[in-house]
Design an enzyme around this catalytic site. Structure first.
Site, PDB file in Angstrom:
ATOM      1  N   HIS A   1     -12.188  -2.956 -12.163  1.00 13.47           N
ATOM      2  CA  HIS A   1     -13.635  -2.960 -11.944  1.00 13.47           C
ATOM      3  C   HIS A   1     -14.249  -4.258 -12.454  1.00 13.47           C
ATOM      4  O   HIS A   1     -14.015  -4.641 -13.607  1.00 13.47           O
ATOM      5  CB  HIS A   1     -14.302  -1.788 -12.669  1.00 13.47           C
TER       6      HIS A   1
ATOM      7  N   ASP B   1     -13.612  -2.696  -7.988  1.00 18.05           N
ATOM      8  CA  ASP B   1     -14.736  -1.844  -7.591  1.00 18.05           C
ATOM      9  C   ASP B   1     -16.033  -2.160  -8.333  1.00 18.05           C
ATOM     10  O   ASP B   1     -16.038  -2.717  -9.421  1.00 18.05           O
ATOM     11  CB  ASP B   1     -14.389  -0.376  -7.867  1.00 18.05           C
TER      12      ASP B   1
END
Length: 282
Positions: A241, A95
């Site tokens: 992430h 992400d």
């Protein structure tokens, strides 16, 4: 066929985009509101009980929105379907990128291990780094919708705000990469009851995760790795992430220390990382 596949089929079917089948908890909430108002108006002394019922109802709805893996507010994919699990597939989702410092190194690691990932990208960052976004797709990975701006108050928006953020991201991601996203992930996974109908109309599936490493705030790579691999099994959806990544004590984005060991673990366990569109089509 697994529940995740069924839910995705429901969302993507054009015949189902016309009307939103409100989930039972929302239908029950409507009944509670009507009953509370009716009791307050018609039953002497009932207002304290009616107000209490409304407060409890809103607490349940709020708690569901603050629980990223909850399915109370609508369909929410937390695992790959049974067919993908039977093939020993998992999904690595990454992400908040693309990030020009981190993402190229992530792509090299994935390529070295011949594994694929899904990047939930912020549209504004894609506009800043369009060549990097196109490289993600060119190397066999998938880019999906993580809103236009990754607003911190995203979960407080109403239908119009959700529609603007998500449709803008759809437009940008499709224009830059040539591929229209089919999956959506809310910032931090937080939402409210207005999100699911918007996703339904846009033909998007809400996807959360099976397990996460909390790698935006945890800089110890072994701690993050342990969270991702404890009980790891086929069908899992993992969250990391490349954007907003925490740093190790040596200043390294933690994903860059976690990912090689995670990929080695997948290989040792006979697991194959696939993109979400691949896994959810099983």
């Amino acid at each position: 066929m697994g529940k995740s596949r069924s839910r995705m089929s429901q969302v993507l079917s054009p015949s189902n985009r016309e009307s939103w089948p409100w989930p039972p908890v929302i239908q029950a909430s409507a009944v509670v509101h009507v009953a509370a108002v009716g009791a307050g108006l018609l039953v002497p002394g009932a207002w304290p009980w009616a107000i209490g019922a409304l407060v409890l109802n809103h607490a349940v709805i709020t708690a569901a929105g603050l629980t990223p893996r909850s399915g109370l507010l609508g369909p929410n994919v937390t695992r790959l379907p049974a067919g993908a699990a039977a093939r020993r597939e998992i999904a690595i989702t990454i992400d908040d990128g693309p990030d020009p410092e981190v993402t190229p190194k992530v792509l090299d690691m994935l390529g070295a291990h011949r594994q694929r990932a899904t990047f939930f990208c912020i549209a504004e960052r894609v506009l800043e780094h369009p060549a990097l976004a196109r490289e993600i797709v060119a190397r066999g990975h998938s880019i999906q919708n993580h809103t236009a701006r990754h607003r911190h108050n995203f979960s407080l928006l109403g239908p119009r705000g959700f529609a603007h953020e998500i449709s803008r991201a759809q437009q940008v991601l499709e224009e830059v990469t040539g591929q229209r996203p089919t999956c959506f992930r809310a910032p931090a996974g937080l939402r409210n009851p207005f999100l699911a109908p918007v996703l339904h109309r846009m033909g998007l599936s809400l996807v959360s995760w099976t397990r996460r490493g909390f790698d935006t705030r945890e800089g110890n790579a072994q701690t993050v790795l342990a969270r991702l691999t404890k009980g790891l099994e086929a069908g899992d959806i993992l969250l990391l992430h490349d954007g907003h990544a925490a740093r190790t004590p040596q200043g390294q984005p933690v994903i860059l220390e976690v990912l090689p060991e995670l990929l080695a673990r997948l290989q040792a366990d006979g697991l194959r990382a696939v993109t979400l569109p691949e896994g959810l089509s099983a």
